[in-house]
Design an enzyme around this catalytic site. Structure first.
Site, short mmCIF file in Angstrom:
data_model
loop_
_atom_site.label_atom_id
_atom_site.label_comp_id
_atom_site.label_asym_id
_atom_site.label_seq_id
_atom_site.Cartn_x
_atom_site.Cartn_y
_atom_site.Cartn_z
N GLU A 35 2.94 -2.23 0.94
CA GLU A 35 2.49 -2.63 2.27
C GLU A 35 1.10 -3.22 2.14
O GLU A 35 0.22 -2.62 1.52
CB GLU A 35 2.46 -1.44 3.23
CG GLU A 35 1.87 -1.83 4.59
CD GLU A 35 1.84 -0.70 5.62
OE1 GLU A 35 2.25 0.43 5.30
OE2 GLU A 35 1.39 -0.97 6.76
N ASN A 92 1.33 -5.93 8.46
CA ASN A 92 1.23 -5.47 9.84
C ASN A 92 0.87 -6.60 10.78
O ASN A 92 -0.01 -7.39 10.49
CB ASN A 92 0.16 -4.38 9.94
CG ASN A 92 0.53 -3.18 9.10
OD1 ASN A 92 1.31 -2.34 9.52
ND2 ASN A 92 0.00 -3.13 7.88
N GLU A 124 5.86 -5.79 9.97
CA GLU A 124 5.80 -4.48 10.63
C GLU A 124 5.22 -4.65 12.02
O GLU A 124 4.18 -5.29 12.19
CB GLU A 124 4.90 -3.51 9.85
CG GLU A 124 5.46 -3.08 8.53
CD GLU A 124 4.70 -1.90 7.92
OE1 GLU A 124 3.89 -1.28 8.61
OE2 GLU A 124 4.93 -1.63 6.73
N ASP A 154 6.82 0.18 12.88
CA ASP A 154 5.73 0.96 12.32
C ASP A 154 5.47 2.19 13.18
O ASP A 154 5.78 2.19 14.37
CB ASP A 154 4.47 0.08 12.26
CG ASP A 154 3.50 0.52 11.18
OD1 ASP A 154 3.80 1.51 10.48
OD2 ASP A 154 2.47 -0.14 11.02
N GLU A 211 5.77 7.77 5.78
CA GLU A 211 4.39 7.37 5.51
C GLU A 211 3.47 8.58 5.39
O GLU A 211 3.76 9.65 5.95
CB GLU A 211 3.86 6.53 6.67
CG GLU A 211 4.46 5.16 6.75
CD GLU A 211 3.66 4.28 7.70
OE1 GLU A 211 3.10 3.29 7.22
OE2 GLU A 211 3.59 4.59 8.90
O1 G Z 1 -0.37 1.89 10.93
P1 G Z 1 0.01 2.11 9.51
O2 G Z 1 1.00 3.21 9.35
O3 G Z 1 0.44 0.85 8.83
O4 G Z 1 -1.33 2.60 8.81
C1 G Z 1 -1.40 2.93 7.49
C2 G Z 1 -2.81 3.50 7.27
O5 G Z 1 -2.69 4.83 6.80
C3 G Z 1 -3.60 2.72 6.26
O6 G Z 1 -4.86 2.42 6.75
C4 G Z 1 -3.66 3.63 5.05
O7 G Z 1 -4.86 3.52 4.36
C5 G Z 1 -3.48 5.02 5.64
N1 G Z 1 -2.74 5.90 4.73
C6 G Z 1 -1.84 5.51 3.81
N2 G Z 1 -1.34 6.58 3.14
C7 G Z 1 -1.95 7.67 3.65
C8 G Z 1 -1.86 9.06 3.36
O8 G Z 1 -1.13 9.53 2.50
N3 G Z 1 -2.66 9.89 4.11
C9 G Z 1 -3.48 9.42 5.09
N4 G Z 1 -4.21 10.30 5.78
N5 G Z 1 -3.59 8.11 5.38
C10 G Z 1 -2.84 7.23 4.68
MN MN Z 2 2.12 -0.31 8.70
#
Ligand code: G
Ligand code: MN
Length: 407
Positions: A35, A92, A124, A154, A211
């Site tokens: 992503e 996104n 997304e 998303d 996620e």
């Molecule tokens: O809205 P979206 O789901 O696309 O946002 C993803 C955001 O979540 C990104 O900014 C990313 O850095 C953050 N992220 C990705 N993986 C993790 C994780 O394992 N834990 C947390 N707390 N944040 C994460």
């Molecule tokens: Mn996303």
């Protein structure tokens, strides 16, 4: 305080970059896409996360400019990346940016100019954005789908009418919100919500990516629930393109057996069998020359195209090492042959007495299939818990085999 002028200047100076977070296939134990996530990287300061600047972008009306910038950067990066394990790449967007046809045109022109497969890109959008959008936005996003790009919802679970949005939009996958993932081990209720979201995506025949997976315990729960893909700090944080490409090995998650999918296959089979029996009994009671008998209201007849058939060739194949895998595959094929024969007889006007022996055969074969799927599930569980025990022993001997959190 970030101002609209700061962002305007940052965009002009090209200080925004895309970071990439790998997606990971739990069935195959490999990276299976990524992503793209925007970051503001001022030359004289720390990297700034979108949470800090997106609200300003929105308020200042700079959203479509940022989206155009992101798409341009994405195609530049795709040229470097090529068709690798980091593809498909999702990015996104804010649905309202599709109000103007320009973004859609830019994406389609980019795909054509780069000569890349449209399937290697996925748009997304968040549910909140999808809910409030106009028919024009819908039409533009639908055009991208028709061109072959993927479309992911998303933050699934964050909004309040996700199911309604899902039913109206041509989504090809769901991104399970990280809040849900992080709470799913807190209560049986939250665990149930996640399990049923995974089952729903399976029934809709669309993808699902969990996620924000940060711990081994979350990972194992998801594997058990039949989830096939994840992203999160457990595998990797979002990385700049150069770091992504040169990253040798992402933290290997030891359990890559798709045992949760066996449970899916068991439920799929139970549903298929019920539909087949109901179809047979419904039509066998009708007059022999009834036109209703020609209706295609039976379950999928092809053993390649039904959910289980696809499972044998995809995620389920990770269990092919077990001898019952082949046994269950054979029972599955036999079942379809019986199903096809029943449909033929119904069409030829067979009555209840004529189909009864075939129903008996169907029932026996169904039991054979269920029996071998249950054995297969136990085999998968034994492998997982055997591996887990071995890891725990190794961890006791020389520190954790798999860190709880990965930076
Ligand atoms: O809205 P979206 O789901 O696309 O946002 C993803 C955001 O979540 C990104 O900014 C990313 O850095 C953050 N992220 C990705 N993986 C993790 C994780 O394992 N834990 C947390 N707390 N944040 C994460
Ligand atoms: Mn996303």
């Amino acid at each position: 305080m970030i101002t609209a002028q700061d962002i305007d200047a940052g965009l002009g100076a090209r200080h925004f970059q895309l970071y990439y977070q790998p997606k990971f296939s739990m069935a195959h134990g490999e990276v299976c896409g990524s992503e793209a996530l925007v970051r503001w990287c001022p030359p004289d300061g720390d990297v700034i996360d979108p949470g800090a600047f997106l609200p300003v972008v929105q308020r200042a009306g700079l959203s479509s400019r940022l989206s155009a910038y992101i798409v341009e950067q994405l195609f530049e990066d795709m040229a470097v990346l090529g068709p690798t394990r980091f593809s498909p790449v999702s990015f996104n967007t804010v649905a309202s940016d599709f109000e103007d046809d320009a973004l859609c045109a830019q994406i389609l022109a980019g795909v054509a100019a780069a000569g890349i497969a449209p399937e290697s890109l996925e748009v997304e959008i968040t549910e909140q954005h999808a809910l409030s959008c106009s028919p024009r936005v819908f039409a533009n996003i639908a055009r991208l789908r028709e061109a072959g790009l993927g479309l992911a919802m998303d933050d699934y679970g964050l909004g309040y009418s996700s199911v309604d949005t899902l039913s109206k939009w041509p989504f090809t996958s769901i991104k399970l919100d990280q809040g849900l993932v992080q709470r799913m081990l807190d209560s049986e209720k939250n665990a149930g919500i996640v399990r049923s979201a995974i089952r729903m995506a399976h029934e809709l025949d669309i993808g699902l990516v969990a996620e924000g997976v940060e711990t081994a315990a979350q990972y194992h729960f998801l594997v058990d629930a039949g989830c096939m893909k994840m992203q999160g700090y457990l595998i990797s944080r979002p990385l700049p393109l150069a770091a992504l490409i040169t990253h040798e090995r992402f933290v290997p998650c030891p359990v890559t057996l798709a045992v949760g999918l066996v449970q899916m296959a068991i439920v799929d089979h139970i549903q298929w069998r019920r539909k087949m029996v109901a179809y047979t009994l419904r039509h066998a009671g009708e007059p022999a020359d009834s036109p209703l008998r020609a209706e295609p209201d039976h379950p999928v007849l092809s053993c390649e195209k039904c959910q289980i058939g696809r499972w044998y060739r995809n995620g389920g194949a990770t269990l092919a090492g077990s001898p019952v895998f082949a046994t269950s595959d054979r029972a599955h094929q036999r079942l379809h042959a019986i199903g096809a024969e029943i449909v033929e007889c119904i069409r030829a006007g067979a009555g209840i007495e004529q189909v009864r022996p075939m129903l008996g055969l169907l029932q026996q074969t169904s039991l054979d299939l269920l029996g071998s799927l249950l054995v297969l599930e136990d085999h998968g569980l034994a492998t997982i818990y055997g591996e887990k025990a071995a890891q725990a022993a190794a961890a006791r001997a020389c520190g954790p085999a798999m860190p709880e959190r990965v930076a």
